[in-house]
Design a protein around this motif. Structure first.
Motif, short mmCIF file in Angstrom:
data_model
loop_
_atom_site.label_atom_id
_atom_site.label_comp_id
_atom_site.label_asym_id
_atom_site.label_seq_id
_atom_site.Cartn_x
_atom_site.Cartn_y
_atom_site.Cartn_z
N VAL A 1 11.30 -0.22 -1.81
CA VAL A 1 10.23 -0.29 -0.78
C VAL A 1 10.16 -1.75 -0.24
CG1 VAL A 1 7.85 -0.20 0.12
CG2 VAL A 1 9.13 1.71 -1.02
N CYS A 2 10.01 -2.64 -1.43
CA CYS A 2 9.98 -4.02 -1.13
C CYS A 2 11.08 -4.90 -0.47
CB CYS A 2 9.66 -4.75 -2.41
SG CYS A 2 8.04 -4.52 -2.86
N ALA A 3 12.22 -4.44 -0.81
CA ALA A 3 13.50 -4.73 -0.41
C ALA A 3 13.92 -4.51 0.99
CB ALA A 3 14.57 -4.25 -1.26
N ARG A 4 13.44 -3.16 1.12
CA ARG A 4 13.63 -2.64 2.62
C ARG A 4 12.70 -3.26 3.44
NH1 ARG A 4 13.66 3.79 0.85
NH2 ARG A 4 15.77 4.05 0.42
N SER A 5 11.48 -3.46 3.16
CA SER A 5 10.57 -3.99 4.15
C SER A 5 10.95 -5.55 4.50
CB SER A 5 9.32 -4.06 3.43
OG SER A 5 8.21 -4.42 4.47
N LYS A 6 11.38 -6.30 3.37
CA LYS A 6 12.15 -7.66 3.44
C LYS A 6 13.28 -7.66 4.69
CE LYS A 6 13.41 -11.75 1.27
NZ LYS A 6 14.83 -11.83 1.69
N GLY B 1 12.34 -9.77 13.13
CA GLY B 1 11.67 -10.83 13.35
C GLY B 1 10.08 -10.58 13.46
N VAL B 2 9.60 -9.82 12.10
CA VAL B 2 8.33 -9.64 11.99
C VAL B 2 8.17 -10.01 10.46
CG1 VAL B 2 8.25 -7.93 14.12
CG2 VAL B 2 8.79 -7.07 11.67
N ASP B 3 6.86 -9.91 10.31
CA ASP B 3 6.51 -10.15 9.14
C ASP B 3 6.46 -8.86 8.19
OD1 ASP B 3 5.24 -10.66 6.50
OD2 ASP B 3 3.11 -10.62 7.21
N GLY B 4 7.52 -9.06 7.31
CA GLY B 4 7.94 -7.79 6.19
C GLY B 4 7.41 -7.71 5.13
N SER B 5 6.35 -8.64 4.89
CA SER B 5 5.69 -8.31 3.15
C SER B 5 4.70 -7.44 3.28
CB SER B 5 4.65 -9.80 3.28
OG SER B 5 3.52 -9.75 4.44
N ARG B 6 4.51 -6.91 1.96
CA ARG B 6 3.78 -5.83 1.69
C ARG B 6 3.04 -5.92 0.32
NH1 ARG B 6 6.16 -1.88 4.77
NH2 ARG B 6 4.70 -0.27 3.99
N PRO B 7 1.70 -5.38 0.02
CA PRO B 7 1.19 -5.57 -0.96
C PRO B 7 1.86 -5.20 -2.13
CG PRO B 7 -0.30 -4.32 0.76
CD PRO B 7 1.09 -4.49 1.26
N PHE B 8 1.84 -5.81 -3.35
CA PHE B 8 2.72 -5.79 -4.72
C PHE B 8 4.05 -6.03 -4.42
CE2 PHE B 8 -1.35 -2.82 -4.39
CZ PHE B 8 -1.80 -3.39 -5.70
N GLY C 1 10.63 -12.46 -2.51
CA GLY C 1 11.90 -12.19 -2.63
C GLY C 1 12.32 -10.83 -2.30
N GLY C 2 11.17 -9.97 -2.46
CA GLY C 2 11.73 -8.63 -2.01
C GLY C 2 11.73 -7.58 -3.21
N VAL C 3 11.21 -7.80 -4.30
CA VAL C 3 11.03 -6.89 -5.49
C VAL C 3 9.53 -6.50 -5.74
CG1 VAL C 3 13.05 -7.71 -6.22
CG2 VAL C 3 10.88 -8.78 -7.10
N GLY C 4 9.57 -5.50 -6.77
CA GLY C 4 8.09 -5.48 -7.05
C GLY C 4 7.51 -6.38 -7.70
N ALA C 5 6.12 -7.02 -7.37
CA ALA C 5 5.39 -8.02 -8.11
C ALA C 5 4.71 -7.20 -9.36
CB ALA C 5 4.87 -8.72 -7.16
N VAL C 6 5.51 -7.21 -10.33
CA VAL C 6 5.06 -6.42 -11.51
C VAL C 6 5.12 -7.30 -12.78
CG1 VAL C 6 4.92 -4.47 -13.07
CG2 VAL C 6 5.36 -4.28 -10.64
N ALA D 1 5.05 2.49 7.05
CA ALA D 1 5.64 3.38 5.88
C ALA D 1 6.99 4.18 5.98
CB ALA D 1 4.56 4.09 5.35
N ASP D 2 6.93 4.54 7.36
CA ASP D 2 8.42 5.49 7.29
C ASP D 2 9.37 4.51 7.51
OD1 ASP D 2 7.08 4.87 10.23
OD2 ASP D 2 9.10 5.74 10.74
N ALA D 3 9.55 3.40 7.66
CA ALA D 3 10.61 2.60 7.85
C ALA D 3 11.26 2.06 6.47
CB ALA D 3 10.30 1.19 8.60
N VAL D 4 10.46 2.49 5.29
CA VAL D 4 10.90 1.87 4.07
C VAL D 4 10.82 3.34 3.03
CG1 VAL D 4 10.15 -0.28 4.17
CG2 VAL D 4 8.29 1.35 3.42
N THR D 5 10.41 4.44 3.52
CA THR D 5 10.34 5.43 2.63
C THR D 5 11.34 6.59 3.15
OG1 THR D 5 8.32 6.25 3.42
CG2 THR D 5 8.23 4.90 1.53
N ALA D 6 11.77 7.56 2.31
CA ALA D 6 12.77 8.60 3.06
C ALA D 6 11.85 9.90 2.87
CB ALA D 6 13.89 8.74 2.06
N SER D 7 12.23 10.54 3.97
CA SER D 7 11.67 12.08 4.33
C SER D 7 11.98 12.88 2.97
CB SER D 7 11.90 12.65 5.46
OG SER D 7 13.52 13.14 5.28
#
Length: 293
Positions: free
Chosen positions: A119-124, A131-138, A142-147, A218-224
């Motif tokens: 999800v993080c990579a897709r959002s980035k 040309g928009v802010d692709g950041s997400r919580p967690f 760099g577009g990976v899970g902050a864990v 959310a629908d931009a980064v998750t599959a149905s």
């Protein structure tokens, strides 16, 4: 001479077989087919096929990928939501979901990512494309899970107040040398080593300072669930309008007009969510405003 009971029973069974075969195998299917061809039902019954230039180019019920052979987005088209159906997505013969759940936050290898990093990579990527802010919580910048895996003695409440080692489990040393967080509770954060198991530590997701409501929906980064959904949300369509207008050298209002024409509200006013049919929208774009490279 009277027929024996055995013969009478079998003759009756044969009659029932022939009658039921005629009713359920011939009459009923023909009746259903005839009803399905009535105006208002025919299009859905026949697969809601879309034709262009005398050729069938798709179905309004099944999504398509609008990417090149390397999987990169074609800038002149609205992008569909991700798909887990088949190796390249949107394969009607392999309809499926990824089966990754919300607790799937740790990557097993740089090329074997969990749901969070996916999800993080897709959002980035979408943020950079639109040309928009692709950041997400967690998510890290760099577009990976902050864990983190916080290793040390556990307190009675399960926390680790005095860590001995802290590892950013989704940032592998083979990819990055500088973790997204310099230190945690006074301990320097290390990158993860391929093949190492950090499950003994306390797994701690770090929220970061991304907005609570990400610009990339959310629908931009998750599959149905089926992987074949032909729709996207109006919010996802909206952030793509500027790119489409620029690629086709038309105004954003012209693009927005087509988006509105292919938008639908909730079913019966209360079921589901508002949606935009990407397949029909992209075909209409090509018909009205052909792309010239």
């Amino acid at each position: 001479m009277r027929m024996s009971t055995w013969i009478r029973q079998h003759v009756a069974a044969l009659r029932a077989l022939l009658v039921l075969t005629a009713i359920t195998g011939i009459i009923y299917p023909l009746a259903v087919f005839a009803v399905a061809q009535l105006p208002g039902l025919k299009d859905n019954a026949n697969g809601s096929l879309i034709e262009s230039g005398g050729k069938t180019v798709g179905s309004s019920l099944i999504g398509q990928s609008f990417t090149d052979d390397k999987g990169n987005a074609l800038v002149q088209y609205f992008q569909s939501r991700p798909s887990a159906a088949g190796s390249s997505g949107y394969d009607p013969t392999a309809t499926a979901a990824s089966n990754l759940g919300p607790e799937n936050i740790v990557d097993s290898a740089p090329d074997k990512t969990g749901l969070l990093t996916t999800v993080c990579a897709r959002s980035k990527t979408i943020g950079e494309l639109e040309g928009v802010d692709g950041s997400r919580p967690f998510c890290t910048p760099g577009g990976v899970g902050a864990v983190l895996s916080v290793i040390g003695p556990r307190e009675t409440n399960g926390t680790v107040d005095h860590p001995e080692k802290v590892v950013s489990v989704n940032e592998f040393c083979s990819v990055t040398k500088t973790p997204f967080l310099a230190e945690y509770k006074g301990v320097k954060v290390e990158c993860a080593v391929d093949g190492e198991d950090y499950s003994a530590g306390l797994i701690v997701p770090i929220r970061g300072d991304a907005p609570a409501q990400p610009v990339v929906p959310a629908d931009a980064v998750t599959a149905s669930g089926s992987g074949l959904d032909p729709h996207i949300s109006p919010a996802y369509a909206d952030i793509q309008i500027a790119r489409i207008a620029k690629a086709r050298t038309i105004s954003e209002d012209q693009v927005r007009e087509l988006v509105d024409a292919h938008s639908s509200g909730r079913v019966l006013g209360f079921m589901g969510q508002p949606r935009v049919n990407v397949v029909e929208l992209n075909l209409d774009l090509d018909n009205r405003y052909p792309f010239r490279a």
